[in-house]
Design an enzyme around this catalytic site. Sequence first.
Site, mmCIF file in Angstrom:
data_model
loop_
_atom_site.group_PDB
_atom_site.id
_atom_site.type_symbol
_atom_site.label_atom_id
_atom_site.label_comp_id
_atom_site.label_asym_id
_atom_site.label_seq_id
_atom_site.Cartn_x
_atom_site.Cartn_y
_atom_site.Cartn_z
ATOM 1 N N LYS A 181 0.851 -1.190 0.000
ATOM 2 C CA LYS A 181 0.000 0.000 0.000
ATOM 3 C C LYS A 181 0.885 1.239 0.000
ATOM 4 O O LYS A 181 1.577 1.526 0.974
ATOM 5 C CB LYS A 181 -0.917 0.003 1.219
ATOM 6 N N LYS B 108 -2.122 -1.754 -3.826
ATOM 7 C CA LYS B 108 -2.919 -0.533 -3.829
ATOM 8 C C LYS B 108 -2.004 0.678 -3.902
ATOM 9 O O LYS B 108 -1.075 0.782 -3.095
ATOM 10 C CB LYS B 108 -3.767 -0.480 -2.551
#
Length: 326
Positions: A196, A249
Site C-alpha cells: 500500500k 494498492k
Amino acid sequence: MKDLQFKRHRRLRTTESMRSLVRETHLNKEDLIFPIFVVEGENIKNEVSSMPGVYQVSLDYLTAEMQELEDLGIRSVILFGVPHEKDETGSQAYCETGIVQKAIRQVKEDVPSLTVVADTCLCQYTDHGHCGVVRDGEIVNDESLELIVETAVSQAKAGADIIAPSNMMDGFVAAIRRGLDEAGFVNTPIMSYAVKYASSFYGPFRDAAHSSPQFGDRRAYQMDPANRLEAIREAQSDVEEGADFLIVKPALAYLDIMREVKDRYPLPVVAYNVSGEYSMIKAAAQNGWVNEKEIVLEKLTSMKRAGADLIITYFAKDVARYLSES
C-alpha cells in the site's frame, strides 16, 4: 513482395469471434469486489461529491443495495464505516455495535450468498485520522496492533467472511492471525493490504470515508511510490505471517509491482482500483473526452493481465452491466 517472408499475426484478429477465440485475459463478474460506505442514521443516501455514482448509505438502504449487487452477479463487497463519533483510539472500530459490525450482520442475514470483506483499520474512527494510536505526534506501532486485532475479532464475530487490514503497521498480519485463531476464527482468511503506497490517488476516498489525517500525512507507514524492492519485502513478510490474499494498492500506477507479486507468491492477488483512478475516468467521461465503457474495461483488463485475480473497484456495477451486454 514475391520472395518476402514474414509472419501474418493479423490472421488471428480478422473478426470479433476470432479475437474472442484467442483472447488471453478475461474479466469476469466473479472477479469484482464492490466497496460500500455505510453511515449511521436513517434515510441517508448521499452521493460523494468527488466520486459520481458512489454513495454513502445508511443501514435502511443497505438491503436494497446488496440485492442489486446480487442481481447483477457481483458476489463480494468490502465494507467501510463512517461513524457518528470519533475519538483518540478509534473505539467505534472495535465496538460490537459499531456501524461496520451492524452492516456485516445485516448483509449476512439479508443476502447470505454475498462474501463480506471487512476493511480493518482505525483511520475512519480516530479524531486525528491516522491508522493507529498517536503518542507525542508519532503513530506507534505495537500499541496500534492491539486495537487492530480487537477490530478484526469484532468484525469476525459479526460474521465477516474475510478480514482486510489496511493500516500498514509492521506485524499486523501476524497479530491478527493470532487474534483470530485464539478467538476461534481459524478459518477466517486475511486479505492483507500487503503493498500500500502513500499515494495521491486516495483523495476522493478520504472525502467518502471522512478519513483525512488532521496533521501530517501517512508516509511514515505507507510506502514510498519510488520503491519496488520494498514492496517485495512487505509482501514476503505478510506471506510468512499468514496472509491468504495480497492486495496491491493503488492498482493502475503499480501494475509492474502487481506482476512481480503475482510471479513470486502463490496466493490470490487483489488489485485495488482506487478512488482517484475512478474519479479521473468519471470526470473525463462526463466531459466527453473518453468512452467510459471502453476505457474502464481496458483498464480493468490491464490489471488482470498484470496478475490480479480479483479487483476491488467502484466500477463493479458498471462493469457487471457491460459484461452482461457482451
